[in-house]
Design an enzyme around this catalytic site. Structure first.
Site, PDB file in Angstrom:
ATOM      1  N   SER A   1     -19.995  -6.515   9.412  1.00  0.00           N
ATOM      2  CA  SER A   1     -20.434  -5.519  10.728  1.00  0.00           C
ATOM      3  C   SER A   1     -20.248  -5.978  12.178  1.00  0.00           C
ATOM      4  O   SER A   1     -19.419  -6.837  11.800  1.00  0.00           O
ATOM      5  CB  SER A   1     -22.044  -5.397  10.555  1.00  0.00           C
ATOM      6  OG  SER A   1     -22.371  -6.596  11.482  1.00  0.00           O
ATOM      7  N   LYS A   2     -19.934  -5.251  12.981  1.00  0.00           N
ATOM      8  CA  LYS A   2     -19.368  -5.580  14.273  1.00  0.00           C
ATOM      9  C   LYS A   2     -20.164  -6.267  14.933  1.00  0.00           C
ATOM     10  O   LYS A   2     -19.550  -7.148  15.309  1.00  0.00           O
ATOM     11  CB  LYS A   2     -19.678  -4.044  15.069  1.00  0.00           C
ATOM     12  CG  LYS A   2     -19.525  -4.186  16.853  1.00  0.00           C
ATOM     13  CD  LYS A   2     -19.052  -2.474  17.304  1.00  0.00           C
ATOM     14  CE  LYS A   2     -19.824  -2.915  18.948  1.00  0.00           C
ATOM     15  NZ  LYS A   2     -19.965  -4.100  19.715  1.00  0.00           N
ATOM     16  N   ARG A   3     -21.176  -6.320  14.579  1.00  0.00           N
ATOM     17  CA  ARG A   3     -21.755  -7.621  14.460  1.00  0.00           C
ATOM     18  C   ARG A   3     -21.883  -9.436  14.057  1.00  0.00           C
ATOM     19  O   ARG A   3     -21.881  -9.885  15.599  1.00  0.00           O
ATOM     20  CB  ARG A   3     -23.606  -6.999  14.528  1.00  0.00           C
ATOM     21  CG  ARG A   3     -24.493  -7.374  16.096  1.00  0.00           C
ATOM     22  CD  ARG A   3     -26.296  -7.849  15.616  1.00  0.00           C
ATOM     23  NE  ARG A   3     -26.583  -6.155  15.011  1.00  0.00           N
ATOM     24  CZ  ARG A   3     -27.176  -6.060  14.243  1.00  0.00           C
ATOM     25  NH1 ARG A   3     -27.694  -6.484  13.583  1.00  0.00           N
ATOM     26  NH2 ARG A   3     -27.320  -4.384  14.023  1.00  0.00           N
TER      27      ARG A   3
END
Ligand code: GLU
Length: 513
Positions: A267-269
């Site tokens: 994910s972007k996180r």
């Protein structure tokens, strides 16, 4: 069910809901490679029927990303094509037609249940520790055209009472299809809900729209992310209900890209946490103004990015790791696409860029290096074209990115301002002063042709004469010249800096320490 007579047509069908995740780029890449390998067409179709999730700029971002990657569609919103328009919001009548046919044939129905009614049911079912699903087990007790008197349905339709159109999934069937990645897959239709095909705003859902377009656009292979696998049985049923089974594309569900730690979707996180991009290009969120980094802006070559992505989930069956787009087209096949998720490795991504950096023409790197040196304000007239060429050659094995060259080789353009303490403490002894004095004032000064070989030879024989180990004096020589304990190859660097500069730097160093 190999479609031998049809020209291969694949599509990438992103929804413009934000920047394109690298997993999406990989889907596009595999679709492109497969089409090109078989002399077919690759289509870019924009799936923008979910108006609530539409994000301005996302469509342009998708087009620009594919362009940067060299994944060039043969047909698209930009290029047009025989099957235009390629934006679903402009194809509404087509979906309506498909939905009406399904209703007429008894495979779909109108449902008038309100969101509140369904929510109440969902909660009630949850309290009973079950999961609510709008399907054969409950549909006859709800508000739809299957159980309402026909006159009432008609009246409500006439009065435009909000409604959706749902697929009527038969109970107790086994639905089987062959996936290009997973082989034969079977589902129990009891676990498939009556999917909404047309929403209350008149727009189709993905389930109907992608399928109608895949038929209309004569798509032969639908390559998409694994998250769509659970919906596949509903799609298979729709093809069957439409009598279009022989026009059904072969599905390929690609495995997920996983976090570097190995579990869970990348994910972007994860990117923010570990400092790597998950998007091909930088993206500025139009609402929050938040900026997400992109591979392009981080200095990745598109060739390296593509090479890295291709190998996340596919292998050529050999040890080869470096592939151009042409190589990928030649080698790609679904046989070697993995069934399990591919762990993303940010270090490997950098490694790929370094590999491509090593393959770049040196004059390209030299021009970029010159630019960087000028920007830093380190330029002087002594640095001619030849100097930059040699410097780029020396520096490139030591960096991951082109833009790191100047900073990593600052000592090729500026005199050192200090000397690495660790090396000095470890290696420097006072009697060495005379050795370096002789080296600068006599040995190096007397070399006629100041080449790497000559310098190395004379330096080593002087060390021998003075009974000094090269393992001691070489690190010191490097520190005196560059200030640092490590860097580019020592003797070729001395040749590049030239006699005067080298002598001067040694003299300064032995005065300063
Ligand atoms: N619009 C869908 C998505 O963005 C496309 C899936 C597909 O390729 O069929 O996930």
């Amino acid at each position: 069910m190999e479609k031998v007579n049809r020209r291969i047509r694949t599509r990438f069908a992103p929804s413009p809901t934000g920047p394109l995740h690298i997993g999406g780029v990989r889907t596009a890449l595999y679709s492109f490679l497969f089409a090109k390998k078989h002399g077919g067409n690759f289509i870019l179709r924009i799936e923008d029927t979910d108006r609530n999730r539409f994000v301005p700029g996302a469509e342009e971002y998708i087009v620009e990303s594919l362009n940067w990657c060299g994944i060039m569609p043969d047909e698209s919103i930009i290029k047009g094509g025989f099957f235009a328009p390629y934006r679903q919001s402009e194809r509404k009548e087509i979906y309506q037609r498909y939905a009406e046919q399904l209703i007429a044939d008894g495979h779909a129905y109108y449902a008038f249940d309100t969101a509140e009614e369904l929510e109440a049911l969902r909660m009630k079912t949850e309290r009973e520790k079950r999961v609510f699903s709008y399907d054969a087990s409950v549909r006859m007790n709800l508000r739809n055209s299957l159980c309402l008197p026909p006159a009432e349905t008609e009246k409500m339709l006439k009065e435009n009472v909000p409604h959706v159109i749902r697929l009527k999934v038969p109970a107790g069937e086994t639905i089987t299809f062959t996936d290009l990645v997973r082989g034969e897959v079977s589902f129990n239709s009891d676990l498939v809900d009556d999917k909404v095909l047309i929403k209350s705003d008149g727009m189709p859902t993905y389930h109907l729209a992608h399928l109608a377009d895949d038929i209309e656009m004569q798509i032969t292979h639908a390559i998409r992310g694994e998250e769509w696998l659970p919906s596949a049985p509903a799609h298979i049923l729709i093809y069957r209900f439409l009598n279009k089974e022989n026009e059904m594309p072969q599905y390929a569900h690609l495995p997920l890209l996983l976090k570097p730690e190995g579990n869970g979707k990348l994910s972007k996180r994860d990117g923010d946490r570990l400092g790597f991009p998950v998007f091909p290009l930088q993206w500025k969120d139009p609402k929050s103004g938040e900026i997400s980094m992109g591979y392009r802006e981080q200095g990745y070559y598109p060739e390296a990015f593509i090479n890295m992505l291709a190998l996340l989930g596919w292998n050529p069956g050999t040890d080869q790791e470096i592939f151009t787009m042409e190589d990928l087209i030649r080698h790609f096949s679904f046989e070697h696409v993995h069934k399990s998720g591919a762990r993303f490795d940010p270090e490997k991504a950098k490694w790929f860029n370094a590999q491509w950096l090593h393959r770049k023409p040196v004059n390209e790197l030299a021009a970029s290096l010159k630019n960087q040196v000028e920007k830093q304000g380190w330029f002087n007239a002594a640095f001619d074209e030849r100097y930059f060429l040699k410097a780029a050659e020396l520096l490139r094995p030591r960096v991951y990115f082109d833009h790191e060259m100047a900073e990593s080789g600052k000592y090729l353009f500026c005199k050192p301002t200090g000397y690495d303490e660790k090396v000095i403490t470890k290696k420097w002894r006072e009697p060495l002063r005379s050795f370096f004095q002789v080296l600068a004032d006599e040995t190096l000064a007397n070399i006629e042709s100041f080449t790497a070989e000559q310098v190395e030879q004379t330096f080593k024989s002087l060390a021998e004469k003075h009974q000094q180990k090269t393992g001691d004096v070489m690190p010191l020589l490097r520190v005196f010249i560059t200030g640092a304990g490590s860097g580019v190859d020592l003797f070729p660097m001395l040749e590049l800096l030239g006699k005067t500069e080298v002598i001067e730097r040694i003299r300064t160093a032995i005065i300063k320490i």
